[in-house]
Design a protein around this motif. Structure first.
Motif, PDB file in Angstrom:
ATOM      1  N   TRP A  46       2.065  -3.011   3.764  1.00 46.00           N
ATOM      2  CA  TRP A  46       1.584  -1.973   2.856  1.00 46.00           C
ATOM      3  C   TRP A  46       2.540  -1.850   1.688  1.00 46.00           C
ATOM      4  CZ3 TRP A  46       5.054   1.971   2.016  1.00 46.00           C
ATOM      5  CH2 TRP A  46       6.085   2.092   2.955  1.00 46.00           C
ATOM      6  N   ARG A  47       2.035  -1.239   0.637  1.00 45.67           N
ATOM      7  CA  ARG A  47       2.890  -0.826  -0.470  1.00 45.67           C
ATOM      8  C   ARG A  47       2.200   0.314  -1.192  1.00 45.67           C
ATOM      9  NH1 ARG A  47       2.133  -3.396  -5.695  1.00 45.67           N
ATOM     10  NH2 ARG A  47       0.332  -4.801  -5.662  1.00 45.67           N
ATOM     11  N   SER A  92      -1.313  -4.662   2.196  1.00 40.16           N
ATOM     12  CA  SER A  92      -0.736  -5.923   1.747  1.00 40.16           C
ATOM     13  C   SER A  92      -0.492  -6.792   2.980  1.00 40.16           C
ATOM     14  CB  SER A  92       0.574  -5.645   0.989  1.00 40.16           C
ATOM     15  OG  SER A  92       1.045  -6.793   0.359  1.00 40.16           O
ATOM     16  N   LEU A 145      -3.365  -5.926  -8.117  1.00 35.84           N
ATOM     17  CA  LEU A 145      -3.211  -6.285  -6.709  1.00 35.84           C
ATOM     18  C   LEU A 145      -3.213  -7.797  -6.533  1.00 35.84           C
ATOM     19  CD1 LEU A 145      -5.629  -3.712  -5.038  1.00 35.84           C
ATOM     20  CD2 LEU A 145      -3.179  -3.500  -5.483  1.00 35.84           C
ATOM     21  N   GLU A 149      -4.691  -8.492  -1.257  1.00 39.51           N
ATOM     22  CA  GLU A 149      -4.435  -7.055  -1.121  1.00 39.51           C
ATOM     23  C   GLU A 149      -5.702  -6.262  -1.427  1.00 39.51           C
ATOM     24  OE1 GLU A 149       0.182  -6.340  -2.223  1.00 39.51           O
ATOM     25  OE2 GLU A 149      -1.164  -6.572  -3.937  1.00 39.51           O
TER      26      GLU A 149
END
Length: 182
Positions: A46-47, A92, A145, A149
Motif C-alpha cells: 500500500w501507499r 500497491s 499510479l 496499482e
C-alpha cells in the motif's frame, strides 16, 4: 487514555471538514504507526498520496473527466475540495507466492481504517470516500499510479465544525446475524 474499544465506539465519519488539517509533521507519526497493521510476509502492499491545495483540484478534474458530464463538471471538481487534506489509499501489490492479491488489498484496507481511527483519536475529522469513478482511467492517471496499482478510495481529513461534533447514535449491530459459531 482511550481504549481501543472506546475509540471504536466513539468514532464517527464527518462529511463537513474545514481548515486546519493535520500538518505533514502531525500526519507522519500516524502513518508510521501502520507498521502494526496485520500484513502477511510484511509486504506493505500500500501507499498513500497526500493532496492539499491545488492537488485536490487535479483529483476533481479527473473525477469530472471520468464522469463525462460537462454540465456537472464544476460540482464534481468541488467534491474533491470538501476537505483541506485528501489522502488517496493505493493498493500497491507485491509479487508473492504466499500472499494472494485479495489479502494484500485487505492490508491496504486495514491501513485506511486504522489510520482513520488514529486521526479521529487525535481530534481530526475524517471520512473514507469512494465512488463509481475511483478506479477509472482518468483518476488512475491523475494519481500517477503504477500499472498494477489501484485506488481503494480517499480519506478526507480536516477539522470538524463545532456544530458537527455531536455524536450521532449508531444503529445497534444485530449480533446473531454477524457473529455465529460452527
Amino acid at each position: 487514555m482511550t481504549t481501543a474499544l472506546e475509540a471504536l465506539e466513539l468514532r464517527r465519519s464527518h462529511s463537513k471538514l474545514v481548515d486546519p488539517a493535520p500538518s505533514p509533521e502531525q500526519l507522519a507519526p500516524l502513518v508510521a504507526a501502520m507498521t502494526s497493521v496485520a500484513d502477511h510476509s510484511g509486504l506493505r502492499p500500500w501507499r498513500l498520496i497526500e493532496m492539499r491545495g491545488d492537488a485536490r483540484t487535479i483529483l476533481g478534474e479527473a473525477l469530472a473527466d471520468a464522469a463525462e458530464k460537462p454540465d456537472k463538471r464544476e460540482k464534481l471538481i468541488k467534491k474533491a475540495e470538501r476537505a483541506p487534506l485528501v489522502l488517496a489509499v493505493v493498493v500497491s501489490p507485491r509479487k508473492s507466492d504466499k500472499v494472494p492479491l485479495w489479502e494484500q488489498e485487505a492490508v491496504a484496507s486495514g491501513v485506511a481504517h486504522l489510520l482513520s481511527l488514529l486521526l479521529d483519536e487525535a481530534g481530526w475529522g475524517v471520512i473514507w470516500r469512494t465512488g463509481s469513478h475511483t478506479r477509472s482511467a482518468a483518476v488512475h492517471r491523475a494519481h500517477q499510479l503504477g500499472e498494477h496499482e489501484y485506488l481503494l478510495g480517499w480519506l478526507y481529513i480536516g477539522s470538524v465544525p463545532d456544530q458537527d461534533r455531536r455524536a450521532k447514535p449508531r444503529k445497534p449491530l444485530d449480533l446473531p446475524k454477524h457473529l455465529s459459531a460452527l
